[in-house]
Design a protein around this motif. Sequence first.
Motif, PDB file in Angstrom:
ATOM      1  N   SER B 120     -77.324 -32.922 -97.934  1.00 42.19           N
ATOM      2  CA  SER B 120     -76.070 -33.860 -97.748  1.00 42.19           C
ATOM      3  C   SER B 120     -75.388 -33.984 -96.475  1.00 42.19           C
ATOM      4  N   GLY B 121     -75.616 -32.868 -95.671  1.00 36.20           N
ATOM      5  CA  GLY B 121     -74.637 -32.653 -94.599  1.00 36.20           C
ATOM      6  C   GLY B 121     -75.197 -33.020 -93.135  1.00 36.20           C
ATOM      7  N   SER B 122     -75.073 -32.175 -92.221  1.00 36.81           N
ATOM      8  CA  SER B 122     -75.385 -32.787 -90.975  1.00 36.81           C
ATOM      9  C   SER B 122     -76.642 -32.322 -90.514  1.00 36.81           C
ATOM     10  N   GLY B 123     -77.293 -31.769 -91.445  1.00 34.81           N
ATOM     11  CA  GLY B 123     -78.690 -31.346 -91.332  1.00 34.81           C
ATOM     12  C   GLY B 123     -79.742 -32.283 -91.601  1.00 34.81           C
ATOM     13  N   ARG B 124     -79.312 -33.593 -92.236  1.00 33.02           N
ATOM     14  CA  ARG B 124     -80.020 -34.554 -92.752  1.00 33.02           C
ATOM     15  C   ARG B 124     -80.759 -35.265 -91.641  1.00 33.02           C
ATOM     16  N   GLY B 125     -82.148 -35.747 -92.027  1.00 34.52           N
ATOM     17  CA  GLY B 125     -82.892 -36.526 -90.967  1.00 34.52           C
ATOM     18  C   GLY B 125     -83.894 -35.442 -90.297  1.00 34.52           C
ATOM     19  N   GLY B 126     -85.092 -35.564 -90.731  1.00 31.82           N
ATOM     20  CA  GLY B 126     -86.157 -34.524 -90.099  1.00 31.82           C
ATOM     21  C   GLY B 126     -86.576 -33.550 -91.355  1.00 31.82           C
ATOM     22  N   ASN B 251     -88.293 -22.232 -79.630  1.00 29.82           N
ATOM     23  CA  ASN B 251     -89.635 -22.012 -79.256  1.00 29.82           C
ATOM     24  C   ASN B 251     -90.484 -21.437 -80.210  1.00 29.82           C
ATOM     25  N   ILE B 252     -89.869 -20.860 -81.538  1.00 27.59           N
ATOM     26  CA  ILE B 252     -90.681 -20.534 -82.401  1.00 27.59           C
ATOM     27  C   ILE B 252     -90.905 -21.600 -83.479  1.00 27.59           C
ATOM     28  N   PHE B 253     -89.845 -22.350 -83.786  1.00 26.26           N
ATOM     29  CA  PHE B 253     -89.674 -23.243 -85.110  1.00 26.26           C
ATOM     30  C   PHE B 253     -89.871 -24.727 -84.599  1.00 26.26           C
ATOM     31  N   GLN B 254     -89.531 -25.050 -83.438  1.00 26.70           N
ATOM     32  CA  GLN B 254     -89.132 -26.343 -82.978  1.00 26.70           C
ATOM     33  C   GLN B 254     -88.894 -27.386 -83.971  1.00 26.70           C
ATOM     34  N   PRO B 255     -87.474 -27.115 -84.655  1.00 27.70           N
ATOM     35  CA  PRO B 255     -86.928 -27.818 -85.648  1.00 27.70           C
ATOM     36  C   PRO B 255     -86.208 -28.986 -85.214  1.00 27.70           C
ATOM     37  N   GLN B 256     -86.009 -30.162 -85.745  1.00 31.03           N
ATOM     38  CA  GLN B 256     -85.327 -31.291 -85.466  1.00 31.03           C
ATOM     39  C   GLN B 256     -83.959 -30.791 -85.210  1.00 31.03           C
ATOM     40  N   LYS B 257     -83.492 -29.997 -85.947  1.00 33.75           N
ATOM     41  CA  LYS B 257     -81.937 -29.905 -85.821  1.00 33.75           C
ATOM     42  C   LYS B 257     -81.616 -28.515 -86.197  1.00 33.75           C
ATOM     43  N   ILE B 284     -88.770 -24.958 -72.739  1.00 32.09           N
ATOM     44  CA  ILE B 284     -90.099 -25.246 -72.314  1.00 32.09           C
ATOM     45  C   ILE B 284     -90.668 -26.591 -72.862  1.00 32.09           C
ATOM     46  N   SER B 285     -89.875 -26.837 -73.841  1.00 31.82           N
ATOM     47  CA  SER B 285     -90.462 -27.982 -74.745  1.00 31.82           C
ATOM     48  C   SER B 285     -89.856 -29.665 -74.341  1.00 31.82           C
ATOM     49  N   ALA B 286     -89.219 -29.535 -73.171  1.00 32.46           N
ATOM     50  CA  ALA B 286     -88.352 -30.804 -73.051  1.00 32.46           C
ATOM     51  C   ALA B 286     -89.395 -32.024 -73.158  1.00 32.46           C
ATOM     52  N   PRO B 287     -90.572 -32.183 -72.608  1.00 39.74           N
ATOM     53  CA  PRO B 287     -91.139 -33.291 -72.649  1.00 39.74           C
ATOM     54  C   PRO B 287     -91.702 -33.730 -74.048  1.00 39.74           C
ATOM     55  N   CYS B 288     -91.609 -32.877 -75.099  1.00 37.10           N
ATOM     56  CA  CYS B 288     -92.158 -33.140 -76.324  1.00 37.10           C
ATOM     57  C   CYS B 288     -91.007 -33.396 -77.216  1.00 37.10           C
ATOM     58  N   GLY B 289     -89.812 -33.778 -76.767  1.00 38.69           N
ATOM     59  CA  GLY B 289     -88.828 -33.643 -77.576  1.00 38.69           C
ATOM     60  C   GLY B 289     -87.866 -32.484 -77.970  1.00 38.69           C
ATOM     61  N   GLN B 290     -86.913 -32.342 -78.326  1.00 36.30           N
ATOM     62  CA  GLN B 290     -86.157 -31.265 -78.567  1.00 36.30           C
ATOM     63  C   GLN B 290     -85.084 -31.072 -79.828  1.00 36.30           C
ATOM     64  N   ALA B 291     -84.726 -29.909 -80.298  1.00 37.08           N
ATOM     65  CA  ALA B 291     -84.016 -29.918 -81.460  1.00 37.08           C
ATOM     66  C   ALA B 291     -82.419 -30.329 -80.733  1.00 37.08           C
ATOM     67  N   GLU B 292     -81.999 -31.038 -81.861  1.00 36.68           N
ATOM     68  CA  GLU B 292     -80.579 -31.475 -81.828  1.00 36.68           C
ATOM     69  C   GLU B 292     -79.574 -30.169 -82.370  1.00 36.68           C
ATOM     70  N   LEU B 293     -78.723 -29.901 -81.629  1.00 33.98           N
ATOM     71  CA  LEU B 293     -77.472 -29.015 -81.970  1.00 33.98           C
ATOM     72  C   LEU B 293     -76.557 -29.585 -82.584  1.00 33.98           C
ATOM     73  N   VAL B 294     -76.020 -29.437 -83.692  1.00 38.30           N
ATOM     74  CA  VAL B 294     -74.862 -29.897 -84.352  1.00 38.30           C
ATOM     75  C   VAL B 294     -73.846 -28.960 -85.316  1.00 38.30           C
ATOM     76  N   LYS B 295     -72.845 -29.455 -85.633  1.00 35.62           N
ATOM     77  CA  LYS B 295     -71.958 -28.466 -86.317  1.00 35.62           C
ATOM     78  C   LYS B 295     -72.219 -28.844 -87.755  1.00 35.62           C
TER      79      LYS B 295
END
Lengths: 312, 312
Positions: B120-126, B251-257, B284-295
């Motif tokens: 229900s929070g800012s972790g939604r999506g992914g 690097n370990i998890f490649q989470p969306q958020k 090291i993963s920039a070309p493959c998409g990267q995690a979004e950092l949110v509050k």
Amino acid sequence: MKIGIDLGGTNTVVGICTDDGALLLKSSLPTPHGNADELCKIMRQLALEVCEKSHTVPADVLQIGIGAPGTFDKSACTLTFGTNLGMSNVCFAHAFAPDFTCPVYLDNDGNCAALGEYISGSGRGGDNMIMVTLGTGVGGGIILNGKLYTGFNHIAGEIGHMVIVYDGLPCNCGRKGCFETYCSATGLIRSADRALENHVDSILHQRKLENNGRLNAKIICDACDAGDTLAMELFHTYLQYLACGINNLINIFQPQKIVFGGGVAGYGEKLLAPLRELVQKELISAPCGQAELVKASLGNDAGIIGAAMLLE
Amino acid sequence: MKIGIDLGGTNTVVGICTDDGALLLKSSLPTPHGNADELCKIMRQLALEVCEKSHTVPADVLQIGIGAPGTFDKSACTLTFGTNLGMSNVCFAHAFAPDFTCPVYLDNDGNCAALGEYISGSGRGGDNMIMVTLGTGVGGGIILNGKLYTGFNHIAGEIGHMVIVYDGLPCNCGRKGCFETYCSATGLIRSADRALENHVDSILHQRKLENNGRLNAKIICDACDAGDTLAMELFHTYLQYLACGINNLINIFQPQKIVFGGGVAGYGEKLLAPLRELVQKELISAPCGQAELVKASLGNDAGIIGAAMLLE
């Protein structure tokens, strides 16, 4: 039947497995570096060969999986960049037609090896397993809830690029102090080469000279066995860094098993027994059960079996 | 309807949610420290109260979930050890009978907060999300493939006890150089207190005196805003350690958020904007998409919602 392919920089090995991951037989040919058409041709040829040898009708093959060093666009069944293969943007979707009509799956070789050990090797038993490969680098493969975990962009599991020494030795990835820098075979050899500059009277130095001035993990381990003080010190330091990284993985994942592959794991219990002791000392989860540290059991076959058993 | 309970050391908060995790209303009472019978009594009383207020028939409640600081035997629906609650071996299976006949689930408060933010929070999506709580310690909650990941023994996700500084500052867990030691609010305050010994002329020192000689994360952040050089240096160093740990997790998890909660996350974009820059530098993963950092967006409600939405 399922077919698994270990597409390596040197050889392309094709194996045929039962549906539950028992490897029946395999055939191989040198990998045609930089020639994608030729590669597809020999992969199909080897796939037909293992079918024939195992009396399998190609139409009865349920799936073909390919493990390779590189990055992939899985939905397009394409190797986007093949490290050490000299090719990029190779689509394998129709590489086995018209003989084989089954789906073709791709993943990196480290993930395939982890899946192979999990299904048919020493990683069996339990839902969560981490494979740690102590070779040129430190590779990882993560099985969670019985499946390969690869993250949203399919490149998760880079445990070698977890920093354990803030501002430590530089790593090829651009970071400093990565697990890989300290715990790969390359890292062990680097620290030994550096130490040998001041220890020309050691057994290790003698062994290095006998090997044309080149160290490898086995020489260092053998020098430990021969009682060389320097080699034993180096190996003890190596083990302490390794225990640090392994305890990190335990605290994060709490897997039932951690499976060790790669050159340094060849040292077997001489690596694992002292490692278990060091890990135990810092374990915060002892009352709740703890991960078992074991040596990989399938060698190069792990990658073939894992490739054969890939899921969409 | 689902009921979620945030069983804290100070207050016990009971909320009622829709089946998909929208919190409708909540009620709370002080937690009766060390008195399990009284605790069960007030939890049932508060559960009945939120039902009444939301015009819900108790028999229509699908499940009740409890998040608490401690360890659990989930299959026995038992809090085995309640950190800061002064009680252990409390079984909640029948705590809500006879009014409620639904199943009761338990998990630790950090995991519940992560699940709440994910649903229900800012972790939604992914599908893959890591929650990082920068408070007294560094807590973690891991959502993989849409579900809480807790490992085979239900205590995974201790990302705060990932060593990032080999042989670094001692941590309460017994290890040295843990992420928590450097990146908790406590760690930030400790390094500030130490630095202030030699900077009595700083704004930060003044603010500390005005707060009865006690620092907290907010005072340090406010001193940064006021342009205090010392505070800004301390915060920059803090951010570098934080970026190190966050890149490890990526690097370990490649989470969306990656969702940040806890006291230090209260600094919002002033924490996250420079953190994103530092993380980007080592990615090291920039070309493959990267995690979004949110509050984190739900504050204390995250734990209630997550508890309500726990799965068996």
